[in-house]
Design a protein around this motif. Structure first.
Motif, short mmCIF file in Angstrom:
data_model
loop_
_atom_site.label_atom_id
_atom_site.label_comp_id
_atom_site.label_asym_id
_atom_site.label_seq_id
_atom_site.Cartn_x
_atom_site.Cartn_y
_atom_site.Cartn_z
N ALA A 1 -29.44 105.72 55.43
CA ALA A 1 -29.74 105.96 56.84
C ALA A 1 -28.59 105.94 57.80
N MET A 2 -29.01 106.87 58.74
CA MET A 2 -27.93 107.03 59.65
C MET A 2 -27.96 105.91 60.62
N ALA A 3 -26.97 105.54 61.28
CA ALA A 3 -26.96 104.18 62.14
C ALA A 3 -28.08 104.16 63.28
N ASP A 4 -28.39 105.31 63.83
CA ASP A 4 -29.56 105.28 64.71
C ASP A 4 -30.71 105.77 64.21
N ALA A 5 -30.99 105.56 63.04
CA ALA A 5 -32.04 106.21 62.64
C ALA A 5 -33.52 105.46 62.97
N HIS A 6 -34.56 105.97 62.74
CA HIS A 6 -35.86 105.28 62.80
C HIS A 6 -35.85 104.00 62.05
N PRO A 7 -36.37 102.89 62.52
CA PRO A 7 -36.60 101.83 61.84
C PRO A 7 -36.99 101.68 60.31
N THR A 8 -38.25 102.67 60.31
CA THR A 8 -38.66 102.65 58.96
C THR A 8 -37.79 103.45 58.00
N VAL A 9 -36.88 104.21 58.50
CA VAL A 9 -35.95 104.97 57.49
C VAL A 9 -34.87 103.91 57.21
N THR A 10 -34.30 103.11 58.11
CA THR A 10 -33.27 102.02 57.74
C THR A 10 -33.92 101.27 56.82
N ALA A 11 -35.14 100.84 56.89
CA ALA A 11 -35.66 99.76 56.04
C ALA A 11 -35.72 100.37 54.53
N ALA A 12 -35.98 101.67 54.44
CA ALA A 12 -36.30 102.10 53.15
C ALA A 12 -34.82 102.43 52.43
N ALA A 13 -33.90 102.80 53.46
CA ALA A 13 -32.79 103.31 52.80
C ALA A 13 -31.87 102.33 51.92
N GLY A 14 -31.62 101.19 52.66
CA GLY A 14 -30.92 100.07 52.00
C GLY A 14 -29.36 100.23 52.71
N ARG A 15 -29.04 101.45 52.84
CA ARG A 15 -27.58 101.53 53.15
C ARG A 15 -27.52 102.22 54.59
N VAL A 16 -26.25 102.07 55.25
CA VAL A 16 -26.15 102.65 56.73
C VAL A 16 -25.14 103.57 56.70
N ALA A 17 -25.19 104.59 57.12
CA ALA A 17 -24.00 105.53 57.49
C ALA A 17 -23.86 105.41 58.92
N PRO A 18 -22.53 105.91 59.45
CA PRO A 18 -22.31 105.84 61.02
C PRO A 18 -23.29 106.98 61.44
N ARG A 19 -23.16 106.99 62.83
CA ARG A 19 -23.93 108.01 63.46
C ARG A 19 -23.66 109.62 63.14
N ASN A 20 -24.64 110.41 63.48
CA ASN A 20 -24.13 111.89 63.21
C ASN A 20 -22.94 112.29 64.09
N ASP A 21 -23.00 111.70 65.27
CA ASP A 21 -21.93 112.21 66.15
C ASP A 21 -20.63 111.55 65.91
N ASP A 22 -20.74 110.75 64.90
CA ASP A 22 -19.16 110.05 64.32
C ASP A 22 -19.16 110.62 62.77
N ASP A 23 -19.61 111.59 62.52
CA ASP A 23 -19.30 112.70 61.15
C ASP A 23 -19.80 111.35 59.97
N GLY A 24 -20.80 110.70 60.23
CA GLY A 24 -21.25 109.55 59.33
C GLY A 24 -21.34 110.07 57.84
N VAL A 25 -22.18 111.39 57.80
CA VAL A 25 -22.52 111.75 56.44
C VAL A 25 -20.98 111.91 55.66
N ALA A 26 -20.25 112.83 56.43
CA ALA A 26 -18.83 113.18 55.87
C ALA A 26 -17.98 111.93 55.51
#
Length: 266
Positions: A232-257
């Motif tokens: 889940a991205m760092a500022d994801a919807h709470p349900t997404v954060t709970a489901a993903a188990g891992r957190v990436a940095p924000r999209n504006d911080d190039d989290g996926v990359a």
């Protein structure tokens, strides 16, 4: 101990790979190019309609496929043609629209297909519409199979509208949302980002456990729970954060990359 690297990357676009200003940074572009050179497909899996997804198709790499409209369309980017279409049949779509409007008065609709979008007269669209977009009642808009039925309500909150729609339609269609406004995205039975991604990866001989996925909103939940590794991205919807188990940095911080650079040792 040897760690097996993912064989495919599946990523949402808005709020995930794409920055808030609508761009893909040079750093993210370079990471995607390097994965392409290493024969790791990066599949864009988006709720965007085709006309908006085209803005970033230059980054999909040599595999040339993208999953559009929450799984309703697989688009062959190289050929500029439909690879797979999973549409809502008009009778089912219209019947569902009538049921939802009876249950939740004030609901208005738009209908997406490969050619574009048609909107009811009172549907308040927040984005510029392409030339030639139809304005008509939903009974006239559903004259052919549709990729998505969009339902909007100007008074209910997104979660409240979603809950009411789920109760009204009883699972006959797939309902999700990815907007900060009360806009529901309704797909054909069984059509999600995950189910279409599974069809695509099966063709490639890739299993769910070999996929790493990224997302930020409720329409990403099926994909994130299906993939073997999900962020889940760092500022994801709470349900997404709970489901993903891992957190990436924000999209504006190039989290996926940045996550991919770490995973693949780039």
């Amino acid at each position: 101990m040897t760690t097996t690297l993912p064989r495919l990357v599946a990523t949402d676009l808005d709020g995930t790979l794409v920055r808030s200003d609508g761009t893909i940074s040079d750093y993210t572009r370079d990471v995607l190019l390097e994965l392409d050179r290493r024969d790791v497909p990066v599949v864009f899996v988006t709720g965007r309609p085709l006309r908006w997804a085209e803005d970033v198709f230059e980054h999909v790499g040599r595999h040339g496929l993208a999953i559009i409209s929450n799984g309703a369309l697989v688009w062959d980017v190289a050929r500029k043609a439909v690879d797979l279409e999973r549409a809502i049949e008009p009778d089912l779509g219209l019947r569902s629209a009538q049921l939802l409007r009876e249950a939740v008065p004030g609901t208005t609709y738009a209908v997406e297909d490969v050619a574009g979008i048609g909107l009811e007269p009172h549907f308040m669209e927040r984005y510029p519409m392409p030339d030639g977009s139809r304005r008509a009642p939903v009974e006239e808009l559903f004259d052919r199979p549709a990729l998505k039925l969009l339902a909007r309500h100007e008074e209910l909150a997104p979660q409240e509208f979603w809950d009411a729609a789920e109760q009204a339609l009883g699972g006959s269609l797939v309902i999700t949302w990815s907007s900060s406004t009360s806009l529901l995205e309704i797909s054909a039975p069984g059509v999600t980002k995950a189910s279409t991604l599974e069809l695509l990866t099966a063709r490639l001989g890739i299993g769910a456990e070999e996929v790493v996925a990224f997302g930020d909103m409720p329409n990403d939940l099926p994909m994130l729970t299906w993939a073997g590794t999900s962020y889940a991205m760092a500022d994801a919807h709470p349900t997404v954060t709970a489901a993903a188990g891992r957190v990436a940095p924000r999209n504006d911080d190039d989290g996926v990359a940045r996550v991919l650079a770490g995973v693949f040792g780039l």
